[in-house]
Design an enzyme around this catalytic site. Structure first.
Site, mmCIF file in Angstrom:
data_model
loop_
_atom_site.group_PDB
_atom_site.id
_atom_site.type_symbol
_atom_site.label_atom_id
_atom_site.label_comp_id
_atom_site.label_asym_id
_atom_site.label_seq_id
_atom_site.Cartn_x
_atom_site.Cartn_y
_atom_site.Cartn_z
ATOM 1 N N PHE A 1 2.093 -28.910 -21.333
ATOM 2 C CA PHE A 1 2.424 -27.938 -20.324
ATOM 3 C C PHE A 1 2.053 -28.615 -18.952
ATOM 4 O O PHE A 1 0.846 -28.733 -18.774
ATOM 5 C CB PHE A 1 1.450 -26.700 -20.828
ATOM 6 C CG PHE A 1 1.927 -25.568 -19.856
ATOM 7 C CD1 PHE A 1 3.104 -24.777 -19.976
ATOM 8 C CD2 PHE A 1 1.052 -25.380 -18.761
ATOM 9 C CE1 PHE A 1 3.638 -23.781 -18.981
ATOM 10 C CE2 PHE A 1 1.531 -24.262 -17.816
ATOM 11 C CZ PHE A 1 2.499 -23.510 -18.068
ATOM 12 N N LYS B 1 -6.669 -24.819 -11.258
ATOM 13 C CA LYS B 1 -7.576 -24.060 -11.986
ATOM 14 C C LYS B 1 -8.988 -24.058 -11.845
ATOM 15 O O LYS B 1 -9.229 -23.289 -10.646
ATOM 16 C CB LYS B 1 -7.429 -24.277 -13.579
ATOM 17 C CG LYS B 1 -6.000 -23.926 -13.947
ATOM 18 C CD LYS B 1 -5.611 -23.746 -15.582
ATOM 19 C CE LYS B 1 -4.715 -22.943 -15.716
ATOM 20 N NZ LYS B 1 -3.605 -23.837 -16.259
ATOM 21 N N ASP C 1 -2.399 -35.145 -16.132
ATOM 22 C CA ASP C 1 -2.612 -33.639 -15.610
ATOM 23 C C ASP C 1 -3.831 -33.152 -16.136
ATOM 24 O O ASP C 1 -3.903 -32.649 -17.272
ATOM 25 C CB ASP C 1 -1.216 -32.916 -16.275
ATOM 26 C CG ASP C 1 -1.310 -31.470 -15.751
ATOM 27 O OD1 ASP C 1 -2.486 -30.849 -15.277
ATOM 28 O OD2 ASP C 1 -0.327 -30.816 -15.983
HETATM 29 C C1 PLP Z 1 -2.122 -24.274 -16.176
HETATM 30 C C2 PLP Z 1 -1.462 -25.397 -16.069
HETATM 31 C C3 PLP Z 1 -0.702 -26.040 -15.214
HETATM 32 C C4 PLP Z 1 0.184 -24.936 -14.261
HETATM 33 O O1 PLP Z 1 -0.882 -24.442 -13.210
HETATM 34 P P1 PLP Z 1 -0.295 -22.998 -12.418
HETATM 35 O O2 PLP Z 1 -1.272 -23.056 -11.489
HETATM 36 O O3 PLP Z 1 -0.091 -22.044 -13.478
HETATM 37 O O4 PLP Z 1 0.997 -23.533 -11.774
HETATM 38 C C5 PLP Z 1 -0.173 -27.218 -15.350
HETATM 39 N N1 PLP Z 1 -0.821 -27.915 -16.237
HETATM 40 C C6 PLP Z 1 -1.532 -27.748 -17.020
HETATM 41 C C7 PLP Z 1 -2.259 -28.770 -18.026
HETATM 42 C C8 PLP Z 1 -2.043 -26.486 -16.851
HETATM 43 O O5 PLP Z 1 -3.033 -26.089 -17.877
#
Ligand code: PLP
Length: 397
Positions: free
Chosen positions: A129, A243, A214
């Site tokens: 994701f 986050k 990521d």
């Molecule tokens: C939540 C998340 C995203 C996206 O972040 P947003 O602030 O919702 O755009 C991307 N990569 C990972 C691994 C995530 O957990």
């Protein structure tokens, strides 16, 4: 008639009025133990005094100035992140998806300015994701998120998570980078086998590719180190952070080595809000806490304790819980019952959790969580299990 807020989420029928530490109070006066942390966002819990102070003090002085001017709070944050990571440079935005967008653009640009514009393909993994923008849904590769949104952005290829042979076969003269979450969050707290990230680093070096991590969900202390890659013994070239870094204030960051960032010259990228003084002040305050002596030790200690208690819970409720997984306070229980049923049952007991892929329920308590609170969460989950078991037995009878 469409809902006043576009109904892309199916929301639980509860709203919250205030929060303190690991606890939330709903508008109808019920207390909830928050083991979702706004999906790994409220790293320091709710209304942390140091964050409230940083935000309110900055709010009295200056909210927003354009990136056409120098922003000292941002330079300070960048220098601290550089000091504590592999990175030589940082770019500030407002979300995880934006941090990923910058990472993707940077990887493509790197090869373009190195004389290889054809190297623009990024390899990602199933179950990943990376966000909800057009580029990041293509990177995520989940058909559910792509369906109906028109042509899929080219330049992404997906292989099976953990499959090195498939990965080797997928690398061509057009490959620019490999992109991976050190632990998959939304995918179901999927931890790669030991040595996998190291193998990725070696493949990248061998083929002149960039390695992108990521760490939007795994970063900022969540796994018991400042960043999850520190457990792997290797470093990426580019990394997306969001986050937890804002502790609840929207902030995304793209970190990179000088080499990987060499194509990002004046005018190549931008953000109106990114790096504004409010976000920078809060993120500096988050780092003050997370980098304080003993903070990450606390996360590791709570992780061990939670894993032990969860193992016991699994043993006593085998018909509900199949497996416990994860690192640090990025934990998951794979349930036998539908994970959504477990999330609802836990919520009725006053415990907030978050569903993920592979029928997993994520437990993402704030990093300041205590043993007492973990014990309380366990008894709430235990009660939820009992009720789920009773319902199953009744259904079967
Ligand atoms: C939540 C998340 C995203 C996206 O972040 P947003 O602030 O919702 O755009 C991307 N990569 C990972 C691994 C995530 O957990």
């Amino acid at each position: 008639m469409i809902a006043p807020v576009l109904p892309t989420y199916s929301r639980a029928d509860v709203s919250f009025e205030r929060g303190e530490g690991a606890w939330l109070t709903s508008t109808d006066g019920k207390k909830y133990l928050d083991f979702g942390s706004g999906v790994a966002v409220n790293a320091l819990g709710h209304a942390h005094p140091a964050l409230v102070k940083a935000l309110t003090e900055q709010a009295q002085k200056l909210w927003h100035v354009s990136n056409l001017y120098k922003i000292p709070e941002g330079e300070k944050l960048a220098k601290r992140l550089i000091e504590h990571t592999f990175a030589d440079t940082a770019f500030f935005q407002n979300s995880g998806a934006e941090a990923m967008e910058c990472s993707i653009k940077m990887a493509r640009k790197y090869h373009a300015v190195s004389g290889h514009p054809e190297r623009n393909q990024i390899i990602t993994f199933d179950g990943a994701f990376h966000g909800r923008t057009l580029a990041t849904i293509a990177a995520t590769g989940n058909e559910k998120y792509l369906e109906g949104f028109g042509p899929r952005m080219p330049g992404f290829l997906q292989v099976k998570f953990g499959d090195l042979d498939a990965l080797k076969k997928a690398i061509t003269k057009e490959t620019a980078a490999i992109l991976i979450e050190p632990i998959q969050g939304e995918g179901g707290i999927r931890v790669p086998l030991p040595g996998f990230l190291k193998a990725l680093r070696e493949l990248c070096d061998l083929n002149g590719l960039l390695l992108i991590f990521d760490e939007v969900q795994t970063g900022v202390g969540r796994t018991g180190k400042l960043f999850a890659y520190e457990w792997s013994g290797v470093t990426p070239d580019i990394m997306a952070v969001a986050k937890g870094i804002g502790g609840g204030f929207p902030l995304g960051i793209c970190l990179a080595t000088a080499e990987a960032g060499k194509g990002m010259t004046p005018g190549t990228h931008g953000s109106t809000f990114g790096g504004n003084p409010l976000a920078m002040a809060v993120a500096n305050a988050v780092l003050d806490q997370v980098l304080a002596p003993g903070f990450l030790d606390h996360v590791q200690k709570m992780s061990l304790f939670a894993k032990q208690r969860l193992a016991e819970l699994k043993d006593t409720h085998k018909s509900v819980i199949a497996e416990v997984r994860g690192e640090g306070l990025l934990l998951g229980v794979k349930t036998v019952v539908p994970n959504g049923d477990f999330v609802s049952a836990a919520m009725r007991e006053g415990l907030l959790t978050v569903a993920a892929g592979e029928n997993v329920v994520r437990l993402l308590p704030p990093l300041i969580v205590t043993e007492t609170e973990i014990n309380e969460a366990i008894s709430k989950m235990s009660e939820a299990c009992r009720k789920l078991e009773a319902a199953t037995t009744k259904g079967a009878a």
